[in-house]
Write a protein that holds these residues in place. Structure first.
Motif, PDB file in Angstrom:
ATOM      1  N   TYR A   1       0.875  -1.162   0.112  1.00 57.99           N
ATOM      2  CA  TYR A   1      -0.001   0.068   0.013  1.00 57.99           C
ATOM      3  C   TYR A   1       0.857   1.362   0.003  1.00 57.99           C
ATOM      4  O   TYR A   1       0.434   2.381  -0.824  1.00 57.99           O
ATOM      5  N   ARG A   2       2.123   1.226   0.535  1.00 57.91           N
ATOM      6  CA  ARG A   2       2.943   2.347   0.697  1.00 57.91           C
ATOM      7  C   ARG A   2       3.467   2.556  -0.564  1.00 57.91           C
ATOM      8  O   ARG A   2       4.336   3.869  -0.886  1.00 57.91           O
ATOM      9  N   LEU A   3       3.724   1.772  -1.520  1.00 61.45           N
ATOM     10  CA  LEU A   3       4.296   1.911  -2.678  1.00 61.45           C
ATOM     11  C   LEU A   3       3.320   2.618  -3.693  1.00 61.45           C
ATOM     12  O   LEU A   3       2.417   2.295  -3.621  1.00 61.45           O
ATOM     13  N   ASP A   4       4.100   3.230  -4.680  1.00 65.01           N
ATOM     14  CA  ASP A   4       3.059   3.907  -5.803  1.00 65.01           C
ATOM     15  C   ASP A   4       2.702   2.731  -6.724  1.00 65.01           C
ATOM     16  O   ASP A   4       3.054   1.561  -6.834  1.00 65.01           O
ATOM     17  N   SER A   5       1.709   3.225  -7.389  1.00 61.87           N
ATOM     18  CA  SER A   5       0.806   2.409  -8.316  1.00 61.87           C
ATOM     19  C   SER A   5       1.592   1.569  -9.227  1.00 61.87           C
ATOM     20  O   SER A   5       1.402   0.655  -9.748  1.00 61.87           O
ATOM     21  N   GLY A   6       2.771   2.086  -9.800  1.00 66.92           N
ATOM     22  CA  GLY A   6       3.532   1.533 -10.742  1.00 66.92           C
ATOM     23  C   GLY A   6       4.246   0.148 -10.200  1.00 66.92           C
ATOM     24  O   GLY A   6       4.257  -0.903 -10.875  1.00 66.92           O
ATOM     25  N   ALA A   7       4.549   0.120  -8.692  1.00 70.46           N
ATOM     26  CA  ALA A   7       4.823  -1.049  -8.294  1.00 70.46           C
ATOM     27  C   ALA A   7       4.169  -2.232  -8.154  1.00 70.46           C
ATOM     28  O   ALA A   7       4.285  -3.401  -8.149  1.00 70.46           O
ATOM     29  N   ARG A   8       2.624  -1.753  -8.071  1.00 66.82           N
ATOM     30  CA  ARG A   8       1.614  -2.626  -7.901  1.00 66.82           C
ATOM     31  C   ARG A   8       0.867  -3.097  -9.208  1.00 66.82           C
ATOM     32  O   ARG A   8       0.117  -3.909  -9.363  1.00 66.82           O
ATOM     33  N   ARG A   9       1.488  -2.687 -10.387  1.00 64.01           N
ATOM     34  CA  ARG A   9       0.983  -2.925 -11.737  1.00 64.01           C
ATOM     35  C   ARG A   9       0.857  -4.295 -11.999  1.00 64.01           C
ATOM     36  O   ARG A   9      -0.248  -4.600 -13.040  1.00 64.01           O
ATOM     37  N   ARG A  10       1.810  -5.230 -11.767  1.00 69.43           N
ATOM     38  CA  ARG A  10       1.553  -6.640 -12.000  1.00 69.43           C
ATOM     39  C   ARG A  10       0.601  -7.459 -11.170  1.00 69.43           C
ATOM     40  O   ARG A  10       0.254  -8.688 -11.483  1.00 69.43           O
ATOM     41  N   GLY A  11       0.011  -6.783 -10.316  1.00 71.87           N
ATOM     42  CA  GLY A  11      -0.872  -7.432  -9.345  1.00 71.87           C
ATOM     43  C   GLY A  11      -0.449  -8.118  -7.988  1.00 71.87           C
ATOM     44  O   GLY A  11       1.010  -7.931  -7.898  1.00 71.87           O
ATOM     45  N   PRO A  12      -1.246  -8.245  -7.121  1.00 72.37           N
ATOM     46  CA  PRO A  12      -0.777  -8.583  -5.741  1.00 72.37           C
ATOM     47  C   PRO A  12      -0.008 -10.019  -5.680  1.00 72.37           C
ATOM     48  O   PRO A  12       0.880  -9.950  -4.955  1.00 72.37           O
ATOM     49  N   ALA A  13      -0.256 -10.963  -6.319  1.00 69.57           N
ATOM     50  CA  ALA A  13       0.415 -12.036  -6.242  1.00 69.57           C
ATOM     51  C   ALA A  13       1.987 -11.907  -6.677  1.00 69.57           C
ATOM     52  O   ALA A  13       2.972 -12.512  -6.072  1.00 69.57           O
ATOM     53  N   ALA A  14       2.394 -11.375  -7.783  1.00 68.23           N
ATOM     54  CA  ALA A  14       3.587 -11.194  -8.353  1.00 68.23           C
ATOM     55  C   ALA A  14       4.489 -10.104  -7.265  1.00 68.23           C
ATOM     56  O   ALA A  14       5.582 -10.338  -7.042  1.00 68.23           O
TER      57      ALA A  14
END
Length: 150
Positions: free
Chosen positions: A88-101
């Motif tokens: 949650y603390r990371l920007d959306s770019g870091a989360r782009r591959r999805g939660p499992a990855a």
């Protein structure tokens, strides 16, 4: 309650995990489940500046720690909450591959940061993990007594 978490490691990543597990076991002077090591590493990572985590995500490929070897580690379900808080603390770019990855990558980064941590930082993270996970952790009598004193 517990669940199984998936890590995708290279042979060097497996060595990293085993090094961290051995180090934690020596510090607490107990035989521990592998999930306790991963959980403790994530608690430690949660205390790390978000920019350092983001930088580690960008250079993970070059680290040689992630790979095709799929490893499963059982840990308390509460560990997922710590992982989600870090993500949650990371920007959306870091989360782009999805939660499992992202989770699999965060596990490796947590272990890598854990390997570099001072013994005091590790023990502090361990004490916090004992407080967070409560009775869902599989620990010996000596560590239960430690948990009771927190």
């Amino acid at each position: 309650m517990s669940r199984t978490f998936k890590l995708k490691l290279s042979p060097a990543g497996v060595e990293l995990f085993l090094d961290c597990h051995c180090r934690l076991g020596h510090l607490v002077k107990e035989l521990l489940p592998y999930g306790n090591t991963l959980y403790c590493a994530l608690v430690h990572l949660a205390r790390t500046d978000s920019q350092f985590i983001a930088d580690d995500l960008k250079t993970l490929k070059e680290s040689g720690l992630d790979g095709d070897r799929v490893c499963f580690v059982g840990a308390p379900l509460a560990m997922a909450t710590v992982t989600q808080a870090i993500a949650y603390r990371l920007d959306s770019g870091a989360r782009r591959r999805g939660p499992a990855a992202l989770n699999s990558r965060l596990f490796i980064i947590a272990l890598n940061q854990f390997r570099l941590a001072s013994p005091e930082a590790i023990m502090s993270a361990y004490d916090e993990m004992l407080s967070l996970a409560g009775d869902s952790l599989k620990i010996g009598k000596a560590l239960r007594a430690r948990r009771a004193s927190l």
